[in-house]
Motif scaffolding. Structure first.
Motif, PDB file in Angstrom:
ATOM      1  N   ALA A  85       0.829  -1.208   0.000  1.00  0.00           N
ATOM      2  CA  ALA A  85       0.000   0.000   0.000  1.00  0.00           C
ATOM      3  C   ALA A  85       0.858   1.250   0.000  1.00  0.00           C
ATOM      4  CB  ALA A  85      -0.928  -0.006   1.219  1.00  0.00           C
ATOM      5  N   GLY A  86       1.972   1.209   0.734  1.00  0.00           N
ATOM      6  CA  GLY A  86       2.865   2.360   0.760  1.00  0.00           C
ATOM      7  C   GLY A  86       3.460   2.662  -0.603  1.00  0.00           C
ATOM      8  N   GLU A  87       3.806   1.607  -1.348  1.00  0.00           N
ATOM      9  CA  GLU A  87       4.349   1.808  -2.694  1.00  0.00           C
ATOM     10  C   GLU A  87       3.289   2.390  -3.623  1.00  0.00           C
ATOM     11  OE1 GLU A  87       7.457   1.467  -3.842  1.00  0.00           O
ATOM     12  OE2 GLU A  87       8.081   1.035  -1.786  1.00  0.00           O
ATOM     13  N   LYS A  88       2.075   1.885  -3.550  1.00  0.00           N
ATOM     14  CA  LYS A  88       1.018   2.368  -4.436  1.00  0.00           C
ATOM     15  C   LYS A  88       0.595   3.790  -4.073  1.00  0.00           C
ATOM     16  CE  LYS A  88      -0.495  -2.302  -5.470  1.00  0.00           C
ATOM     17  NZ  LYS A  88       0.018  -2.365  -6.854  1.00  0.00           N
ATOM     18  N   ALA A  89       0.693   4.124  -2.792  1.00  0.00           N
ATOM     19  CA  ALA A  89       0.380   5.488  -2.358  1.00  0.00           C
ATOM     20  C   ALA A  89       1.406   6.492  -2.854  1.00  0.00           C
ATOM     21  CB  ALA A  89       0.281   5.543  -0.837  1.00  0.00           C
TER      22      ALA A  89
END
Length: 269
Positions: A247-251
């Motif tokens: 999720a951090g990468e996609k954010a």
């Protein structure tokens, strides 16, 4: 020329990418493929090609050597593998072509599930609203040209090849200055942006390739809207093996003062 086509195919990724690029750009009857060591012709040919339709150029005969995540094939040059560690290549290509992504409005879409469907629906909504709209998605289902569309029509194969050769030349010039050679996805992202500018689009719907933070599409710094669809475990070798990491990468596509549409998520995401 055949040499240009071989160079183009090799620059645009690994074996399967080379096959698909040649097959869909110039047809199986004139396909020229670079085959890396360890893969037999029987594994590749199947029923898709006959031996008479393929000129095999093996990596051994071309003097291949591997260093880290790069393969050097003389006289083809460097073939970048895997995911880049940053956006340097993308920024250099973007600068070389005059920052094409700044010349149209962008909706940037990331996520694990439903990205393609959301992008297709958003593009159609914009089209029906009277805008000339580009659509950049991945991967393709049948042909490479599916990835780059304007108002529902795929980029023509000859235009794809023409712009591709321009981008290839730019990437080689940048690499000659000591930078890493652009990866396949960085190259095709540049092709898409250049095509959209030349088509005079008003806006594009832009789907990330892998993740978001280090994805080539994140060269866009001022989208009009961001969207993140449902997130689950994907590309764990690259993005991490937990939902919070992924999720951090996609954010990473998110920008200050830019609206976000966020799908319902698992609590860990």
């Amino acid at each position: 020329t055949p040499v240009d086509l071989l160079l183009f195919a090799c620059k645009f990724g690994g074996l399967q990418d080379s096959i698909e690029t040649c097959r869909h750009l110039i047809g199986p009857e004139t396909t020229l493929i670079s085959v890396l060591n360890g893969i037999s012709s029987e594994q590749i040919l199947g029923e898709a090609f006959s031996p008479e339709q393929v000129v095999w150029c093996t990596a051994q005969k071309m003097g291949a050597k591997k260093e880290g995540n790069r393969v050097t094939i003389s006289p083809v040059g460097e073939l970048a593998l895997g995911i880049p560690e940053g956006l340097d290549n993308t920024h250099l290509l973007d600068e070389h072509f005059g920052h094409p992504h700044r010349k149209f409005k962008t909706i940037h879409v990331a996520g694990t599930n439903g990205k393609g469907s959301c992008c297709a629906m958003l593009a159609q909504i914009l089209k029906e609203s009277g805008y000339k709209v580009g659509l950049f998605t991945s991967p393709h289902l049948v042909e490479y040209t599916e990835r780059i569309q304007v108002d529902g029509k795929q980029i023509a194969k000859d235009e794809f090849l023409q712009i591709g050769l321009e981008v290839k030349a730019a990437a080689e010039a940048i690499a000659a200055e000591g930078h890493n050679h652009a990866t396949f996805f960085e190259l095709i992202t540049a092709i898409g942006f250049i095509y959209f500018v030349r088509q005079g689009v008003d806006a594009i719907v832009l789907e990330t390739g892998v993740g978001g933070r280090l994805d080539a599409t994140s060269v866009v710094k001022a989208p009009k809207l961001c969207m993140i669809t449902s997130i689950s475990l994907d590309h764990t070798k690259v993005l991490g093996d937990t939902l919070p990491q992924i999720a951090g990468e996609k954010a990473g596509i998110l920008k200050q003062q830019v609206p976000l549409i966020l799908a319902p998520q698992h609590p860990d995401a």
